[in-house]
Design a protein around this motif. Structure first.
Motif, PDB file in Angstrom:
ATOM      1  N   LYS A  57      65.822  47.778   4.497  1.00 16.18           N
ATOM      2  CA  LYS A  57      65.109  49.044   4.340  1.00 16.18           C
ATOM      3  C   LYS A  57      64.573  49.267   2.917  1.00 16.18           C
ATOM      4  N   LYS A  58      65.388  48.954   1.893  1.00 15.66           N
ATOM      5  CA  LYS A  58      64.960  49.194   0.523  1.00 15.66           C
ATOM      6  C   LYS A  58      63.739  48.360   0.175  1.00 15.66           C
ATOM      7  N   ALA A  59      63.761  47.086   0.527  1.00 13.13           N
ATOM      8  CA  ALA A  59      62.630  46.202   0.252  1.00 13.13           C
ATOM      9  C   ALA A  59      61.392  46.654   1.031  1.00 13.13           C
ATOM     10  N   ALA A  60      61.609  47.128   2.258  1.00 17.47           N
ATOM     11  CA  ALA A  60      60.484  47.603   3.068  1.00 17.47           C
ATOM     12  C   ALA A  60      59.846  48.838   2.442  1.00 17.47           C
ATOM     13  N   LEU A  61      60.680  49.750   1.929  1.00 12.20           N
ATOM     14  CA  LEU A  61      60.161  50.959   1.288  1.00 12.20           C
ATOM     15  C   LEU A  61      59.369  50.609   0.028  1.00 12.20           C
ATOM     16  N   ILE A  62      59.889  49.689  -0.770  1.00 13.89           N
ATOM     17  CA  ILE A  62      59.175  49.251  -1.980  1.00 13.89           C
ATOM     18  C   ILE A  62      57.841  48.623  -1.602  1.00 13.89           C
ATOM     19  N   ILE A  68      50.530  50.744  -0.512  1.00 14.72           N
ATOM     20  CA  ILE A  68      49.701  51.954  -0.441  1.00 14.72           C
ATOM     21  C   ILE A  68      49.115  52.267  -1.820  1.00 14.72           C
ATOM     22  N   GLY A  69      49.956  52.168  -2.844  1.00 12.44           N
ATOM     23  CA  GLY A  69      49.506  52.484  -4.199  1.00 12.44           C
ATOM     24  C   GLY A  69      48.396  51.578  -4.700  1.00 12.44           C
ATOM     25  N   LYS A  70      48.505  50.291  -4.389  1.00 10.70           N
ATOM     26  CA  LYS A  70      47.469  49.370  -4.874  1.00 10.70           C
ATOM     27  C   LYS A  70      46.151  49.577  -4.120  1.00 10.70           C
ATOM     28  N   LEU A 104      47.709  33.666  -3.772  1.00 12.29           N
ATOM     29  CA  LEU A 104      48.762  33.268  -2.822  1.00 12.29           C
ATOM     30  C   LEU A 104      48.194  32.340  -1.752  1.00 12.29           C
ATOM     31  N   LYS A 105      47.191  31.554  -2.165  1.00 12.72           N
ATOM     32  CA  LYS A 105      46.573  30.565  -1.264  1.00 12.72           C
ATOM     33  C   LYS A 105      46.004  31.216  -0.003  1.00 12.72           C
ATOM     34  N   PHE A 106      45.479  32.429  -0.173  1.00 17.83           N
ATOM     35  CA  PHE A 106      44.807  33.178   0.887  1.00 17.83           C
ATOM     36  C   PHE A 106      45.731  33.524   2.055  1.00 17.83           C
ATOM     37  N   GLN A 107      47.044  33.577   1.781  1.00 20.71           N
ATOM     38  CA  GLN A 107      48.016  33.931   2.817  1.00 20.71           C
ATOM     39  C   GLN A 107      48.615  35.296   2.496  1.00 20.71           C
ATOM     40  N   GLY A 108      47.983  36.350   3.004  1.00 26.08           N
ATOM     41  CA  GLY A 108      48.443  37.704   2.728  1.00 26.08           C
ATOM     42  C   GLY A 108      48.933  38.421   3.962  1.00 26.08           C
ATOM     43  N   GLY A 109      48.975  39.732   3.886  1.00 19.37           N
ATOM     44  CA  GLY A 109      49.438  40.548   5.002  1.00 19.37           C
ATOM     45  C   GLY A 109      48.284  41.002   5.880  1.00 19.37           C
ATOM     46  N   LYS A 110      48.574  41.916   6.767  1.00 17.56           N
ATOM     47  CA  LYS A 110      47.557  42.404   7.703  1.00 17.56           C
ATOM     48  C   LYS A 110      46.757  43.575   7.145  1.00 17.56           C
ATOM     49  N   GLY A 111      47.260  44.200   6.091  1.00 11.00           N
ATOM     50  CA  GLY A 111      46.457  45.182   5.377  1.00 11.00           C
ATOM     51  C   GLY A 111      46.560  46.618   5.815  1.00 11.00           C
ATOM     52  N   GLY A 117      46.133  53.347   1.904  1.00  7.26           N
ATOM     53  CA  GLY A 117      46.014  53.773   0.514  1.00  7.26           C
ATOM     54  C   GLY A 117      44.575  54.015   0.110  1.00  7.26           C
ATOM     55  N   THR A 118      43.678  53.142   0.553  1.00  2.00           N
ATOM     56  CA  THR A 118      42.259  53.332   0.222  1.00  2.00           C
ATOM     57  C   THR A 118      41.719  54.608   0.870  1.00  2.00           C
TER      58      THR A 118
END
Length: 204
Positions: A57-62, A68-70, A104-111, A117-118
């Motif tokens: 949970k803590k890592a998920a919240l961070i 969102i902030g970025k 990260l070699k173009f391996q990111g999240g789903k956004g 955040g945007t």
């Protein structure tokens, strides 16, 4: 140098900065601190849901707050330095940086969180409407992916009425978000998508 030329140079600088900011992946960094590769754990996605399942949970919240902030920060700044139509493309840039990060070699999240955040920076009312759609759909289905997909489908309609200047980049973001959820869509249609769980090790 003319005002238009200066504005265009600033636009390019902010686009690049937004994209690079999007490359920051909190779940990847938190997983590495534990000797894990988030892309090889759980669903293999570097987002909040998988961080919850793999790291807790803590890592998920961070992860959620940072993602969102970025998304919020570069658009918030761009809206104060550029016309709204150009600033909207900084939203697309930071989103692309999250989904396909060059660092990260173009391996990111789903956004999903970054896109939210945007939207907070562009129009908080639209952002909250999208969030409401996510919450309602997740409450009914217990599937985070279903909520994210429905919000993405609703976004072009909402932006048409509430923030027309972000319609085009937002439409591209929505299309990419749905594309990134294509495996989830397949599992939903087959009735195989896992329900929301606060335990670890559940596949998305």
């Amino acid at each position: 140098m003319s005002g238009i030329a200066s504005e265009n140079i600033l636009f390019v600088i902010l686009l690049i900065a937004s994209y690079l900011l999007g490359n920051i992946s909190p779940s990847t960094l938190l997983a590495r601190a534990r000797g894990l590769d988030i892309k090889k754990e759980g669903s293999g996605n570097a987002g909040t849901t998988n961080a919850l399942r793999v790291l807790g949970k803590k890592a998920a919240l961070i992860t959620l707050v940072v993602d969102i902030g970025k998304g919020f920060l570069p658009v918030f700044i761009a809206l104060r330095l550029l016309p709204p139509e150009k600033a909207a493309f900084c939203a697309l840039a930071v989103f692309l940086g999250h989904v396909w990060p060059v660092l990260l070699k173009f391996q990111g999240g789903k956004g999903v969180a970054t896109a939210f955040g945007t939207l907070l920076a562009v129009n908080w009312k639209m952002a909250l409407l999208c969030l409401a759609i996510v919450v309602i759909v997740v409450a009914l289905t217990r599937m985070v992916s279903a909520g994210s997909i429905m919000a993405a489908l609703a976004f072009p309609v909402l932006s048409h009425f509430l923030a027309p200047h972000v319609f085009l980049p937002g439409l591209i973001m929505a299309a990419i978000l749905i594309f990134k959820h294509r495996s989830n869509i397949g599992r939903i249609l087959r009735g195989e998508e896992n329900k929301l769980s606060f335990g670890k090790g559940t596949k998305e």
